[in-house]
Design a protein around this motif. Structure first.
Motif, PDB file in Angstrom:
ATOM      1  N   TYR A  17       9.663  -3.640 -13.820  1.00 28.09           N
ATOM      2  CA  TYR A  17      10.772  -2.696 -13.697  1.00 28.09           C
ATOM      3  C   TYR A  17      12.036  -3.351 -14.234  1.00 28.09           C
ATOM      4  CZ  TYR A  17       7.963   0.050 -10.345  1.00 28.09           C
ATOM      5  OH  TYR A  17       7.004   0.803  -9.739  1.00 28.09           O
ATOM      6  N   VAL A  24      12.058  -6.880 -12.466  1.00 28.45           N
ATOM      7  CA  VAL A  24      11.152  -7.144 -11.335  1.00 28.45           C
ATOM      8  C   VAL A  24       9.726  -6.961 -11.830  1.00 28.45           C
ATOM      9  CG1 VAL A  24      10.393  -6.371  -9.052  1.00 28.45           C
ATOM     10  CG2 VAL A  24      12.828  -6.291  -9.639  1.00 28.45           C
ATOM     11  N   ALA A  26       6.412  -6.183 -10.802  1.00 30.15           N
ATOM     12  CA  ALA A  26       5.764  -5.627  -9.604  1.00 30.15           C
ATOM     13  C   ALA A  26       4.251  -5.829  -9.608  1.00 30.15           C
ATOM     14  CB  ALA A  26       6.085  -4.144  -9.481  1.00 30.15           C
ATOM     15  N   PRO A  45       1.533  -6.490   2.170  1.00 25.75           N
ATOM     16  CA  PRO A  45       2.872  -6.390   2.743  1.00 25.75           C
ATOM     17  C   PRO A  45       3.770  -5.446   1.950  1.00 25.75           C
ATOM     18  CG  PRO A  45       2.376  -8.673   2.104  1.00 25.75           C
ATOM     19  CD  PRO A  45       1.241  -7.824   1.645  1.00 25.75           C
ATOM     20  N   SER A  46       4.848  -5.039   2.572  1.00 25.37           N
ATOM     21  CA  SER A  46       5.848  -4.213   1.901  1.00 25.37           C
ATOM     22  C   SER A  46       6.349  -4.948   0.656  1.00 25.37           C
ATOM     23  CB  SER A  46       6.981  -3.966   2.895  1.00 25.37           C
ATOM     24  OG  SER A  46       7.928  -3.137   2.318  1.00 25.37           O
ATOM     25  N   GLY A  47       6.442  -4.251  -0.460  1.00 25.82           N
ATOM     26  CA  GLY A  47       6.930  -4.859  -1.696  1.00 25.82           C
ATOM     27  C   GLY A  47       5.863  -5.561  -2.510  1.00 25.82           C
ATOM     28  N   SER A  48       4.582  -5.511  -2.049  1.00 25.40           N
ATOM     29  CA  SER A  48       3.525  -6.240  -2.768  1.00 25.40           C
ATOM     30  C   SER A  48       3.030  -5.491  -4.004  1.00 25.40           C
ATOM     31  CB  SER A  48       2.361  -6.556  -1.822  1.00 25.40           C
ATOM     32  OG  SER A  48       1.851  -5.373  -1.255  1.00 25.40           O
ATOM     33  N   GLY A  49       3.475  -4.228  -4.179  1.00 25.21           N
ATOM     34  CA  GLY A  49       3.104  -3.496  -5.385  1.00 25.21           C
ATOM     35  C   GLY A  49       2.102  -2.377  -5.162  1.00 25.21           C
ATOM     36  N   LYS A  50       1.870  -2.010  -3.902  1.00 23.68           N
ATOM     37  CA  LYS A  50       0.852  -0.998  -3.594  1.00 23.68           C
ATOM     38  C   LYS A  50       1.187   0.352  -4.228  1.00 23.68           C
ATOM     39  CE  LYS A  50       1.467  -1.431   0.860  1.00 23.68           C
ATOM     40  NZ  LYS A  50       2.592  -2.393   0.841  1.00 23.68           N
ATOM     41  N   SER A  51       2.426   0.813  -4.002  1.00 21.82           N
ATOM     42  CA  SER A  51       2.803   2.133  -4.556  1.00 21.82           C
ATOM     43  C   SER A  51       2.798   2.100  -6.073  1.00 21.82           C
ATOM     44  CB  SER A  51       4.188   2.555  -4.049  1.00 21.82           C
ATOM     45  OG  SER A  51       4.147   2.794  -2.664  1.00 21.82           O
ATOM     46  N   THR A  52       3.286   1.008  -6.635  1.00 25.48           N
ATOM     47  CA  THR A  52       3.292   0.872  -8.097  1.00 25.48           C
ATOM     48  C   THR A  52       1.865   0.982  -8.634  1.00 25.48           C
ATOM     49  OG1 THR A  52       5.231  -0.555  -7.959  1.00 25.48           O
ATOM     50  CG2 THR A  52       3.953  -0.655  -9.997  1.00 25.48           C
TER      51      THR A  52
END
Ligand code: ADP
Ligand code: MG
Length: 245
Positions: A17, A24, A26, A45-52
């Motif tokens: 990104y 960043v 991701a 964890p939060s921010g680990s790239g799951k949604s991406t």
């Protein structure tokens, strides 16, 4: 063989990104195959790239580099129109915050993917689906007149109504109380059992991941571990060992 075909295939997927100093990274080169007819859970964890990762596998976003195929079609080189069409045909997406259209009734929200594609629902399939998700007597209501759990049921029915190749769910219970979450998870599992619906679900909940046939663990933009069907206890131990809290 039924149940072992891979319907989504990602290789070397990188997503950056932004640019320059503020860029960043991701995803760092993710390789993954999603097996047909299975429920795959993604934890991390939060921010680990799951949604991406979910957005890229679903064709909602494009990788910076790497390859993604859905049902054998390379999506990274498709034009926007072709990608939209492919998504309509092959992908259902369930979001944490439901993403329903407030002006439309539950019925019209569920039917929206078909309406946009200029198609009609098979009435029998629609009726059993609505019955299954427990919305038969709520179809005329708008989202604001429904509870969170009911809104997510609408979103699930909307994702299933076109019988997509893959359903992606990004923390579908993240905004629901624990009892409602349990009902939604049972629904997700039963669509895998009943319709053989290939499903990929991001979750923070080890109990939810224990319902999956396979669990992928993501950390800092990489898949760091993969397990088959596991108990809640085994999953919690892995999270603890890998320090994925
Ligand atoms: N649109 C965006 N612009 C810039 N950075 C983003 C954007 N979306 C996500 N990120 C960053 O990418 C990383 C992965 O985010 P995300 O995929 O949302 O993780 P998760 O879903 O596991 O919480 C995080 O560092 C996040 O801040
Ligand atoms: Mg996320």
């Amino acid at each position: 063989m039924e149940g072992t075909d891979s319907v989504v295939h990602a290789k070397g997927v990188v997503r950056v990104y932004g640019e320059g100093d503020t860029a960043v990274r991701a995803l760092h080169g993710v390789d993954v195959e999603i097996e047909s007819g299975q429920l795959t859970a993604v934890m991390g964890p939060s921010g680990s790239g799951k949604s991406t990762l979910m957005h890229i596998l679903a064709g909602l976003d494009r990788p910076t580099s790497g390859s993604v195929t859905i049902d054998g079609i390379e999506i990274t080189t498709l034009g926007d129109d072709a990608l939209t069409k492919l998504r309509r045909q092959h992908i259902g997406f369930i979001f944490q915050f439901f993403n329903l259209l407030p002006m439309l009734s539950a019925r019209d929200n569920i039917l929206l993917p078909l309406t946009i594609a200029g198609e009609k629902a098979d009435p029998e399939f629609f009726d059993t689906l609505v019955e299954r998700v427990g919305l038969a007597d709520r179809l005329a209501h708008r989202p604001a007149e429904l509870s969170g759990g009911q809104q997510q049921r609408v979103a699930i029915a909307r994702a299933l109504v076109s019988r997509p190749t893959v359903v992606f769910a990004d923390e579908p219970t993240g905004n629901l109380d624990s009892r409602t979450s349990g009902e939604i998870l049972d629904l997700m599992r039963s669509s895998v059992e009943t319709y053989g619906q290939t499903t990929v679900m991001v979750t923070h909940d080890a109990k939810a991941a224990a319902m999956a046939d396979r669990v992928l663990y993501l950390a800092d933009g990489e898949i760091v571990k993969e397990t088959g069907r596991s108990s809640q206890h085994e999953i919690l131990q892995i999270i603890d060992t890998l320090d994925l809290q």
